[in-house]
Design a protein around this motif. Structure first.
Motif, mmCIF file in Angstrom:
data_model
loop_
_atom_site.group_PDB
_atom_site.id
_atom_site.type_symbol
_atom_site.label_atom_id
_atom_site.label_comp_id
_atom_site.label_asym_id
_atom_site.label_seq_id
_atom_site.Cartn_x
_atom_site.Cartn_y
_atom_site.Cartn_z
ATOM 1 N N ILE A 332 -26.016 43.436 47.989
ATOM 2 C CA ILE A 332 -25.119 43.863 49.439
ATOM 3 C C ILE A 332 -26.015 44.118 51.065
ATOM 4 N N ILE A 355 -18.402 50.248 51.258
ATOM 5 C CA ILE A 355 -19.054 49.329 49.763
ATOM 6 C C ILE A 355 -19.385 49.566 49.009
ATOM 7 N N HIS A 356 -19.630 49.355 47.767
ATOM 8 C CA HIS A 356 -19.110 49.796 46.804
ATOM 9 C C HIS A 356 -20.711 50.945 46.148
ATOM 10 N N PHE A 366 -28.915 52.617 50.904
ATOM 11 C CA PHE A 366 -28.759 51.358 51.381
ATOM 12 C C PHE A 366 -28.823 51.737 53.158
ATOM 13 N N CYS A 392 -14.805 51.297 46.078
ATOM 14 C CA CYS A 392 -14.332 50.654 47.524
ATOM 15 C C CYS A 392 -13.288 50.343 47.850
ATOM 16 N N VAL A 417 -17.907 45.504 50.717
ATOM 17 C CA VAL A 417 -18.416 44.891 49.926
ATOM 18 C C VAL A 417 -19.077 45.213 48.786
ATOM 19 N N SER A 418 -18.918 44.776 47.910
ATOM 20 C CA SER A 418 -19.291 44.909 46.354
ATOM 21 C C SER A 418 -20.144 44.193 45.125
ATOM 22 N N VAL A 419 -21.014 45.059 44.451
ATOM 23 C CA VAL A 419 -21.649 44.291 43.356
ATOM 24 C C VAL A 419 -21.025 44.577 42.651
ATOM 25 N N TRP A 425 -21.225 39.359 43.122
ATOM 26 C CA TRP A 425 -21.109 40.547 44.518
ATOM 27 C C TRP A 425 -19.936 39.856 45.473
ATOM 28 N N GLY A 427 -18.006 39.961 49.779
ATOM 29 C CA GLY A 427 -17.910 40.553 50.970
ATOM 30 C C GLY A 427 -16.994 39.960 51.717
#
Lengths: 431, 235
Positions: A332, A355-356, A366, A392, A417-419, A425, A427
Motif C-alpha cells: 500500500i 484504503i483497504h 499504515f 474500499c 488503494v487496495s490489496v 494490488w 491504486g
C-alpha cells in the motif's frame, strides 16, 4: 501526459527520486549528463535497481530492457527514454513486450462519479459475540485486530439485496434512471452463483435489455478492478453511464466451523455502488474522476493468503497473518508513492485515503508509517469489519460524502488503494 | 579431506563463489569452500557436476545465515557426474516448497521500488536452497541479467539477479546484439528448452548483507544448464 515541459519536470523528479532510493544516504545527485556508472556513483547492480524503479514509477514494465540503443546511464537519457515510451504509448503504437504492454497511466478523465451509495448488513454484532461464536479467547480479536464490531446481513438479505440498495442510492444521488445505464459491472468474492451478481442486479434493477453486464474478480481489489474496466469502457464513445457495484456476504461463507475465527471473525457484510457518467460539470462543479490508476500482481506473496473449496465443500484456508500484514502495508505504501509520482499529487494534498482495511490495527500501522492523520482515513473495519471489495467502496463513499460537495478548487484528491490475494494490488487517484 | 560435488559456480564482485554438495546418510547438504585468506576464488578451472576433494575447516567468521561457509585448501578433481545426476543430488539436498521455506523466513520487497526481494540476515537459517520451477522469464540490462521464476508453489520471484557463471557466459556471447533480440531468443526458444526439460530446477542463493544490512535473493543455478547446440537457434 501534460504539456511537454511539465513532463520533463515531472519525469526528472521521478528519475531523481529513484536515484535517491539507491544512492547512499547523504550522496548528492548526479548532474544532468553525469554518467552514473563511469562516475562510480552506481555499480551495475544498483544501476539495474534504478532502471527497475523507473519502470515501476513510470508504470512501463519491461520498457528499458527493450531499448537496444544507448543505455540509460544519465538523468538526460532516462528522461528521454521515459518520454519516448510514454509518447509511443499515447500514439497507440505497438509497445508489446514479452510479458506486458505499456500502459498509459494518466487517464483521460472521460467520466465523473456522480452518485454513490452503500448498504451495510443490518445486524451489528459485537466483537465479544464474534469471539464467542468462533470459540476464540475473550479479547483476542479486539486486542490483536482492533475490531469492535462487525455488520452482518439479516436472514432476508444477501449479496443481491445489498447491492440493489446501494445501487438505488447511487442512481438516485446521480439523478440517473436505471434505464440509462449502459453497463453494470459487479464484484463479489462470496457470490459464487449463476446468474452472477451483475446479472442478478440487472434483473433486480430492471435495467434495459441492452444494458450490458460484467462480473470482475480480484477479491478485495475487485472494486478498483471495476473502476479500471469502467474507465476503459468509456473509450467507446457510445458508453455514457456505468454502474459499478461490490457486494459481499462473508458471514455465510467464512462461518464458524468452516474457518478459524482469527480469520473469519474479521469479516462483515456490505455493498457499495458508484455511478460514473461521461462529461459532466465544468470548473468548480467538476465531479471526482479518475486521474491516474495503477495495478498489478506480485506472486511472491501469493501464498500468504489462499482460500479454496475442498471437494466436499469445506474451505481450505492458508492464512499467514503476520506475513500478509507486512506485505500488505509495504505494498500500500509503495502504491501510494507510485500514485504520487504518476499523478503529480502528493499524499499531503489528499483529502482522504480510501484504503483497504483488513483490520483496524493495520490501518494504525499504515498511518504511523505514512505519517498521515487518522481523520483522512474513513473508519470502516473498526465498526463493520473487513468488507472485502466493499471496504474500499464504503471508505470511498464516506470520503465522497465529505469532500465531493466542496468546489473542486477547495478539495484535494482521494487516493483509493487496495490489496488482495495473489497478491493483487491496485491504486487510483480521484481528483 | 572432504569430497564435494560442485553444484554452484557464481559470479561475485571479488571473484567466484563455489558451492558443493557433501554427502551424508540422509542425502546431501551444501557447503561453500572459500580459499584461505580470500573471500572468493580468483579463478576456478572446474565445472559443475565435478566431484572434488578439499581440505575443509570451519570458517572463523561463519554466520547463521551463511552457515555453509568453510575454509578450503588443496582442491583436486576426483571425477565428474552427469548434469542429470547432479540435479538428482540437489533434490536430496536443501529443497523448499515455498518462498518462505527457502531460507526459513519471510522475504521482503525491495525498499527501492524494484521487484527484487531480500531477507533480514538475522532471520535466515541458510544461504542456498533449491526449488522446483514451472516457468522462467529473462530480462537483460547492460552487464546484468535478471530472471523471474514461477515456483511450483504458485509463488513468483520476479527479479532475481543471475549470478550463475554458465548462464552469464552463455548470454555474454551476444553482447553486441540488441537487448530486445536477445530477450526474444531467451524468452521463446531457451525458455521452451527449460520448461520442457525433466531436470528443470533452480537454486536460489542469498547475497551477503549489503551496506544497508539486507541479504538479496539471487539465482545461483538454473537447470538445465545452457547447451552449446542452442546457440545455432539464434536467428
Amino acid at each position: 501526459m501534460g504539456a511537454p515541459e511539465d513532463d520533463v519536470v515531472r519525469i526528472r523528479e521521478m528519475v531523481e527520486k529513484c536515484l535517491r532510493l539507491v544512492l547512499p544516504l547523504g550522496s548528492s545527485l548526479p548532474t544532468h549528463d553525469e554518467d552514473w556508472i563511469e562516475s562510480g556513483l552506481l555499480d551495475s547492480m544498483a544501476h539495474v535497481e534504478v532502471l527497475l524503479c523507473l519502470e515501476n514509477a513510470a508504470n512501463c514494465p519491461n520498457a528499458f530492457n527493450r531499448i537496444g540503443s544507448a543505455p540509460i546511464t544519465t538523468i538526460r537519457s532516462a528522461i528521454e527514454a521515459i518520454r519516448s515510451v510514454a509518447s509511443s504509448a499515447a500514439e497507440g503504437q505497438s509497445q508489446r513486450t514479452e510479458r506486458d504492454t505499456i500502459r498509459i497511466h494518466r487517464t483521460d478523465r472521460q467520466a465523473g462519479i456522480l452518485g454513490w451509495g452503500i448498504a451495510l448488513g443490518t445486524k451489528q454484532v459485537s466483537v465479544d459475540q464474534v469471539e464467542h461464536e468462533f470459540d476464540l479467547p475473550k479479547g483476542n480479536l479486539k486486542a490483536r485486530a482492533g475490531i469492535e464490531s462487525v455488520c452482518r446481513v439479516a436472514e432476508n438479505q444477501d449479496e443481491v439485496s445489498l447491492a440493489t440498495i446501494a445501487a438505488r442510492k447511487a442512481l438516485q444521488m446521480a439523478g440517473i434512471s436505471q434505464q440509462s445505464v449502459d453497463w453494470i459491472i459487479g464484484a463479489s468474492e462470496t457470490f459464487l452463483c449463476f446468474p452472477s451478481l451483475a446479472a442478478s442486479l440487472h434483473t433486480a434493477l430492471l435495467a434495459t435489455s441492452t444494458c450490458r453486464v460484467l462480473d470482475v474478480g480480484g477479491a478485495c481489489v475487485g472494486l478498483l478492478n471495476c473502476f479500471a474496466v469502467a474507465n476503459a469502457l468509456f473509450a467507446n464513445g457510445r458508453v455514457d453511464c456505468i454502474l459499478i457495484v461490490s457486494s459481499d456476504v462473508h458471514s455465510r461463507f467464512l462461518s464458524p466451523g468452516r474457518v478459524d475465527g482469527e480469520f473469519g471473525g474479521l469479516f462483515g457484510d456490505a455493498a457499495s455502488a458508484f455511478v460514473l457518467l461521461r462529461h459532466v460539470g465544468a470548473g468548480d462543479a467538476l465531479p471526482y474522476s479518475i486521474a491516474a490508476d495503477i495495478a498489478g500482481c506480485t506472486g511472491t506473496f501469493s501464498s500468504v493468503l489462499r482460500i479454496r473449496l475442498g471437494v466436499d465443500g469445506t474451505i481450505i484456508l492458508n492464512f499467514e497473518g503476520d506475513a500478509l500484514a507486512h506485505a500488505a502495508i509495504d505494498r500500500i505504501d509503495r502504491v501510494i508513492s507510485d500514485l504520487e509520482t504518476i499523478s503529480g499529487k502528493s499524499r499531503h494534498e489528499a483529502s482522504a485515503f480510501a484504503i483497504h482495511q483488513p483490520n483496524p490495527r493495520l490501518v494504525d500501522i499504515f498511518l504511523r508509517r505514512m505519517k498521515l492523520p487518522h481523520e483522512k482515513v474513513p473508519v470502516v473495519a473498526r465498526l463493520h469489519g473487513n468488507l472485502g471489495a466493499s471496504t474500499c467502496g464504503v471508505a470511498l463513499s464516506m470520503a465522497l460524502d465529505n469532500h465531493a460537495i466542496k468546489p473542486r478548487s477547495e478539495r484535494g484528491p482521494i487516493f483509493v488503494v487496495s490489496v488482495g490475494p495473489g497478491m493483487l494490488w491496485a491504486g487510483t487517484v480521484l481528483e | 579431506m572432504s569430497e564435494l560435488l560442485i553444484s554452484e559456480i557464481t559470479r561475485m564482485a571479488a571473484g567466484l563463489c563455489v558451492i558443493g554438495l557433501e554427502r551424508h546418510k540422509e542425502g546431501y547438504s551444501s557447503l561453500r569452500p572459500i580459499p584461505h585468506g580470500l573471500t572468493a576464488w580468483p579463478q576456478f578451472p572446474y565445472y559443475r557436476a565435478d566431484r572434488m576433494s578439499f581440505d575443509l575447516s570451519l570458517s572463523p567468521g561463519v554466520t547463521e545465515h551463511h552457515c555453509e561457509d568453510r575454509r578450503a585448501g588443496n582442491p583436486r578433481l576426483v571425477d565428474s557426474v552427469s548434469e542429470g545426476e547432479l540435479v538428482g543430488c540437489l533434490k536430496q539436498a536443501e529443497v523448499a516448497d515455498s518462498i518462505k521455506n527457502l531460507f526459513g523466513c519471510d522475504v521482503h520487497p525491495s525498499p527501492r521500488g524494484g521487484a527484487a526481494v531480500y531477507v533480514n540476515p538475522v532471520d535466515a537459517r541458510r544461504s542456498v536452497c533449491g526449488c522446483k520451477i514451472n516457468s522462467v522469464h529473462f530480462r537483460f540490462y547492460p552487464e546484468k541479467i535478471r530472471v523471474a521464476l514461477a515456483l511450483e508453489s504458485g509463488e513468483t520471484l520476479d527479479s532475481l539477479p543471475v549470478v550463475d557463471r554458465d548462464w552469464f557466459a552463455f548470454a555474454k556471447r551476444w553482447d553486441d546484439e540488441s537487448q530486445s533480440r536477445l530477450a526474444g531468443f531467451f524468452n521463446w526458444f531457451i525458455v521452451d528448452q527449460i520448461i520442457s526439460s525433466p531436470i528443470r530446477f533452480a537454486r536460489i542463493g542469498l547475497a551477503r548483507p549489503d551496506k544497508d544490512g539486507l541479504c538479496w535473493l539471487m539465482l545461483d543455478s538454473l537447470f538445465p544448464l545452457p547447451k552449446a547446440e542452442w546457440v545455432k537457434e539464434f536467428k
